[in-house]
Motif scaffolding. Structure first.
Motif, mmCIF file in Angstrom:
data_model
loop_
_atom_site.group_PDB
_atom_site.id
_atom_site.type_symbol
_atom_site.label_atom_id
_atom_site.label_comp_id
_atom_site.label_asym_id
_atom_site.label_seq_id
_atom_site.Cartn_x
_atom_site.Cartn_y
_atom_site.Cartn_z
ATOM 1 N N UNK A 34 0.873 -1.169 0.000
ATOM 2 C CA UNK A 34 0.000 0.000 0.000
ATOM 3 C C UNK A 34 0.909 1.217 0.000
ATOM 4 N N UNK A 35 0.427 2.287 -0.605
ATOM 5 C CA UNK A 35 1.316 3.443 -0.671
ATOM 6 C C UNK A 35 0.632 4.692 -1.148
ATOM 7 N N UNK A 36 1.443 5.721 -1.266
ATOM 8 C CA UNK A 36 1.010 7.037 -1.726
ATOM 9 C C UNK A 36 1.822 7.430 -2.950
ATOM 10 N N UNK A 37 1.119 7.969 -3.934
ATOM 11 C CA UNK A 37 1.733 8.519 -5.121
ATOM 12 C C UNK A 37 1.243 9.956 -5.261
ATOM 13 N N UNK A 38 1.895 10.711 -6.114
ATOM 14 C CA UNK A 38 1.439 12.074 -6.372
ATOM 15 C C UNK A 38 1.685 12.434 -7.826
ATOM 16 N N UNK A 39 0.893 13.381 -8.290
ATOM 17 C CA UNK A 39 1.026 13.855 -9.657
ATOM 18 C C UNK A 39 0.839 15.364 -9.678
ATOM 19 N N UNK A 40 1.892 16.043 -10.089
ATOM 20 C CA UNK A 40 1.845 17.495 -10.241
ATOM 21 C C UNK A 40 1.422 17.818 -11.675
ATOM 22 N N UNK A 41 0.908 19.017 -11.911
ATOM 23 C CA UNK A 41 0.474 19.391 -13.268
ATOM 24 C C UNK A 41 1.599 19.225 -14.283
ATOM 25 N N UNK A 42 1.291 18.538 -15.376
ATOM 26 C CA UNK A 42 2.266 18.348 -16.435
ATOM 27 C C UNK A 42 3.326 17.312 -16.147
ATOM 28 N N UNK A 43 3.196 16.639 -15.019
ATOM 29 C CA UNK A 43 4.195 15.650 -14.622
ATOM 30 C C UNK A 43 3.568 14.265 -14.570
ATOM 31 N N UNK A 44 4.420 13.245 -14.579
ATOM 32 C CA UNK A 44 3.939 11.878 -14.418
ATOM 33 C C UNK A 44 3.685 11.589 -12.936
ATOM 34 N N UNK A 94 -2.457 10.378 -4.416
ATOM 35 C CA UNK A 94 -3.292 9.198 -4.619
ATOM 36 C C UNK A 94 -2.866 8.070 -3.690
ATOM 37 N N UNK A 95 -3.839 7.419 -3.148
ATOM 38 C CA UNK A 95 -3.622 6.214 -2.360
ATOM 39 C C UNK A 95 -3.617 5.014 -3.311
ATOM 40 N N UNK A 96 -2.748 4.063 -3.042
ATOM 41 C CA UNK A 96 -2.635 2.877 -3.892
ATOM 42 C C UNK A 96 -2.657 1.609 -3.061
ATOM 43 N N UNK A 97 -3.333 0.609 -3.584
ATOM 44 C CA UNK A 97 -3.427 -0.721 -2.966
ATOM 45 C C UNK A 97 -3.096 -1.724 -4.049
ATOM 46 N N UNK A 98 -2.052 -2.516 -3.832
ATOM 47 C CA UNK A 98 -1.612 -3.461 -4.843
ATOM 48 C C UNK A 98 -1.680 -4.874 -4.292
ATOM 49 N N UNK A 102 -2.939 -6.515 -9.306
ATOM 50 C CA UNK A 102 -4.026 -5.557 -9.517
ATOM 51 C C UNK A 102 -3.796 -4.317 -8.664
ATOM 52 N N UNK A 103 -3.795 -3.174 -9.318
ATOM 53 C CA UNK A 103 -3.695 -1.887 -8.632
ATOM 54 C C UNK A 103 -5.089 -1.296 -8.414
ATOM 55 N N UNK A 104 -5.317 -0.802 -7.218
ATOM 56 C CA UNK A 104 -6.503 -0.004 -6.939
ATOM 57 C C UNK A 104 -6.036 1.390 -6.549
ATOM 58 N N UNK A 105 -6.812 2.398 -6.995
ATOM 59 C CA UNK A 105 -6.435 3.788 -6.749
ATOM 60 C C UNK A 105 -7.582 4.556 -6.124
ATOM 61 N N UNK A 106 -7.244 5.486 -5.258
ATOM 62 C CA UNK A 106 -8.230 6.420 -4.780
ATOM 63 C C UNK A 106 -8.492 7.480 -5.834
#
Length: 115
Positions: A34-44, A94-98, A102-106
């Protein structure tokens, strides 16, 4: 898939703190990670922090020493404590559950660091 709902985002000044929460419909103990990801504008989208089933935790270099990931398995809730926030931490988180491939995303939650 597991349903994930993030909360706790918002606007904060540089140097401030926020704590994100992610409530999962499934058991965190069943996840490979389980983890946290982030995405800034124009970024991956990028990894911020991740906690694996065997207790390993890893952080992005940019947040080491400032962010802490934790979990309450009894409540199926994942947390991200963010301290000493910087302008460049502004992103949708974003919260992630793997589990088993299978990935699940908030839905994502906005964190804005601005003076």
């Amino acid at each position: 898939q597991v349903q994930l709902v993030e909360s706790g985002g918002g606007l904060v000044q540089p140097g401030g703190s926020l704590k994100l929460s992610c409530a999962a419909s499934g058991s965190l103990s069943d996840a490979n990670s389980v983890g946290w990801y982030r995405q800034a504008p124009g970024m991956e989208r990028e990894l911020v922090a991740r906690s694996t089933w065997d207790g390993h935790i890893n952080y992005a270099e940019s947040v080491k020493g400032r962010f802490t990931i934790s979990r309450d398995n009894a409540k199926n809730t994942l947390f991200l404590q963010m301290n000493s926030l910087k302008l460049e931490d502004t992103a949708v988180y974003y919260c992630n559950y793997y589990r088993r491939g299978v990935d699940s995303w908030g839905q994502g939650i906005q964190v804005t660091v601005s003076s």
